[in-house]
Design a protein around this motif. Sequence first.
Motif, PDB file in Angstrom:
ATOM      1  N   VAL A  57      31.581   2.572   0.450  1.00  0.00           N
ATOM      2  CA  VAL A  57      30.251   2.418   1.056  1.00  0.00           C
ATOM      3  C   VAL A  57      29.634   3.784   1.345  1.00  0.00           C
ATOM      4  O   VAL A  57      28.483   4.049   0.988  1.00  0.00           O
ATOM      5  CB  VAL A  57      30.333   1.568   2.343  1.00  0.00           C
ATOM      6  N   VAL A  58      30.390   4.666   1.975  1.00  0.00           N
ATOM      7  CA  VAL A  58      29.844   5.958   2.400  1.00  0.00           C
ATOM      8  C   VAL A  58      29.616   6.909   1.223  1.00  0.00           C
ATOM      9  O   VAL A  58      28.581   7.579   1.151  1.00  0.00           O
ATOM     10  CB  VAL A  58      30.784   6.607   3.451  1.00  0.00           C
ATOM     11  N   ALA A  59      30.555   6.969   0.288  1.00  0.00           N
ATOM     12  CA  ALA A  59      30.468   7.950  -0.791  1.00  0.00           C
ATOM     13  C   ALA A  59      29.694   7.466  -2.012  1.00  0.00           C
ATOM     14  O   ALA A  59      29.208   8.279  -2.795  1.00  0.00           O
ATOM     15  CB  ALA A  59      31.875   8.367  -1.216  1.00  0.00           C
ATOM     16  N   VAL A  60      29.580   6.154  -2.182  1.00  0.00           N
ATOM     17  CA  VAL A  60      28.943   5.638  -3.398  1.00  0.00           C
ATOM     18  C   VAL A  60      27.677   4.840  -3.074  1.00  0.00           C
ATOM     19  O   VAL A  60      26.578   5.217  -3.466  1.00  0.00           O
ATOM     20  CB  VAL A  60      29.936   4.779  -4.218  1.00  0.00           C
ATOM     21  N   VAL A  61      27.838   3.743  -2.361  1.00  0.00           N
ATOM     22  CA  VAL A  61      26.722   2.831  -2.119  1.00  0.00           C
ATOM     23  C   VAL A  61      25.612   3.508  -1.319  1.00  0.00           C
ATOM     24  O   VAL A  61      24.435   3.440  -1.695  1.00  0.00           O
ATOM     25  CB  VAL A  61      27.212   1.547  -1.406  1.00  0.00           C
ATOM     26  N   ALA A  62      25.947   4.161  -0.211  1.00  0.00           N
ATOM     27  CA  ALA A  62      24.937   4.778   0.648  1.00  0.00           C
ATOM     28  C   ALA A  62      24.182   5.906  -0.052  1.00  0.00           C
ATOM     29  O   ALA A  62      23.069   6.249   0.344  1.00  0.00           O
ATOM     30  CB  ALA A  62      25.579   5.301   1.931  1.00  0.00           C
ATOM     31  N   ARG A  63      24.758   6.443  -1.092  1.00  0.00           N
ATOM     32  CA  ARG A  63      24.119   7.556  -1.822  1.00  0.00           C
ATOM     33  C   ARG A  63      23.502   7.102  -3.143  1.00  0.00           C
ATOM     34  O   ARG A  63      23.101   7.924  -3.950  1.00  0.00           O
ATOM     35  CB  ARG A  63      25.133   8.656  -2.047  1.00  0.00           C
ATOM     36  N   ASP A  64      23.508   5.782  -3.350  1.00  0.00           N
ATOM     37  CA  ASP A  64      22.929   5.199  -4.565  1.00  0.00           C
ATOM     38  C   ASP A  64      23.564   5.721  -5.851  1.00  0.00           C
ATOM     39  O   ASP A  64      22.890   5.836  -6.879  1.00  0.00           O
ATOM     40  CB  ASP A  64      21.404   5.411  -4.611  1.00  0.00           C
ATOM     41  N   PHE A  65      24.863   6.025  -5.807  1.00  0.00           N
ATOM     42  CA  PHE A  65      25.569   6.417  -7.024  1.00  0.00           C
ATOM     43  C   PHE A  65      25.984   5.167  -7.788  1.00  0.00           C
ATOM     44  O   PHE A  65      26.121   4.083  -7.218  1.00  0.00           O
ATOM     45  CB  PHE A  65      26.805   7.259  -6.707  1.00  0.00           C
ATOM     46  N   ASN A  66      26.226   5.328  -9.070  1.00  0.00           N
ATOM     47  CA  ASN A  66      26.651   4.218  -9.920  1.00  0.00           C
ATOM     48  C   ASN A  66      28.169   4.074  -9.845  1.00  0.00           C
ATOM     49  O   ASN A  66      28.900   4.935 -10.327  1.00  0.00           O
ATOM     50  CB  ASN A  66      26.199   4.464 -11.359  1.00  0.00           C
ATOM     51  N   ALA A  67      28.636   2.983  -9.261  1.00  0.00           N
ATOM     52  CA  ALA A  67      30.071   2.760  -9.064  1.00  0.00           C
ATOM     53  C   ALA A  67      30.824   2.600 -10.374  1.00  0.00           C
ATOM     54  O   ALA A  67      32.031   2.824 -10.435  1.00  0.00           O
ATOM     55  CB  ALA A  67      30.294   1.537  -8.184  1.00  0.00           C
ATOM     56  N   GLN A  68      30.122   2.235 -11.435  1.00  0.00           N
ATOM     57  CA  GLN A  68      30.784   2.093 -12.740  1.00  0.00           C
ATOM     58  C   GLN A  68      31.058   3.454 -13.372  1.00  0.00           C
ATOM     59  O   GLN A  68      31.990   3.604 -14.157  1.00  0.00           O
ATOM     60  CB  GLN A  68      29.932   1.241 -13.678  1.00  0.00           C
ATOM     61  N   ASN A  69      30.244   4.430 -13.019  1.00  0.00           N
ATOM     62  CA  ASN A  69      30.412   5.767 -13.600  1.00  0.00           C
ATOM     63  C   ASN A  69      31.308   6.683 -12.778  1.00  0.00           C
ATOM     64  O   ASN A  69      31.740   7.715 -13.269  1.00  0.00           O
ATOM     65  CB  ASN A  69      29.048   6.443 -13.783  1.00  0.00           C
ATOM     66  N   MET A  70      31.560   6.316 -11.539  1.00  0.00           N
ATOM     67  CA  MET A  70      32.395   7.163 -10.682  1.00  0.00           C
ATOM     68  C   MET A  70      33.845   6.715 -10.772  1.00  0.00           C
ATOM     69  O   MET A  70      34.143   5.528 -10.888  1.00  0.00           O
ATOM     70  CB  MET A  70      31.917   7.106  -9.233  1.00  0.00           C
ATOM     71  N   ARG A  71      34.746   7.659 -10.675  1.00  0.00           N
ATOM     72  CA  ARG A  71      36.188   7.392 -10.721  1.00  0.00           C
ATOM     73  C   ARG A  71      36.746   7.369  -9.303  1.00  0.00           C
ATOM     74  O   ARG A  71      36.229   8.031  -8.400  1.00  0.00           O
ATOM     75  CB  ARG A  71      36.927   8.465 -11.528  1.00  0.00           C
ATOM     76  N   VAL A  72      37.812   6.642  -9.146  1.00  0.00           N
ATOM     77  CA  VAL A  72      38.502   6.556  -7.863  1.00  0.00           C
ATOM     78  C   VAL A  72      38.845   7.948  -7.340  1.00  0.00           C
ATOM     79  O   VAL A  72      38.695   8.238  -6.152  1.00  0.00           O
ATOM     80  CB  VAL A  72      39.763   5.662  -7.983  1.00  0.00           C
TER      81      VAL A  72
END
Length: 149
Positions: A57-72
């Motif tokens: 939530v804090v690192a991806v969703v709240a910053r509007d990043f694409n969760a499919q393109n980001m790695r764990v």
Amino acid sequence: MNIGEICTRVTVFAYKDMSVSEAARLMLEQHSGSLVVVDETGNGRAIVGILTDRDIVVAVVARDFNAQNMRVAEVMSGTPITCRAEDSMADALGLMRRNGVRRIPVADAQGMLLGIVTMDDLLEIIAEEMQGFVQVIQNERKRETRVRG
């Protein structure tokens, strides 16, 4: 009672190269708020991080990043606090308190994943122990009433 007796041995885990979206789906499917991030080795699964729903939530969703393109690996907390199966509940609680975490992977001597212990696990055990104290008090009152009228 030690952590090895309390911890959940079937642990939901992820790999660093998984997409954050895949990891979130795994959390949903497994009804888990966290994943232990591991590397497969010849000795087992080496603990390399932990990923929580809050991290996503804090690192991806709240910053509007694409969760499919980001790695764990980009989102996880690296070098997580771990405990050993032989550690006490007090040891685990102290680690949680000092480090501000609610979940701790349980590792063997080589750092391989054995399980996970959560604040909920510890609270459940403590609640059972407290219920034992309450029963002692209630039984003592009943005994006194029976004996003394």
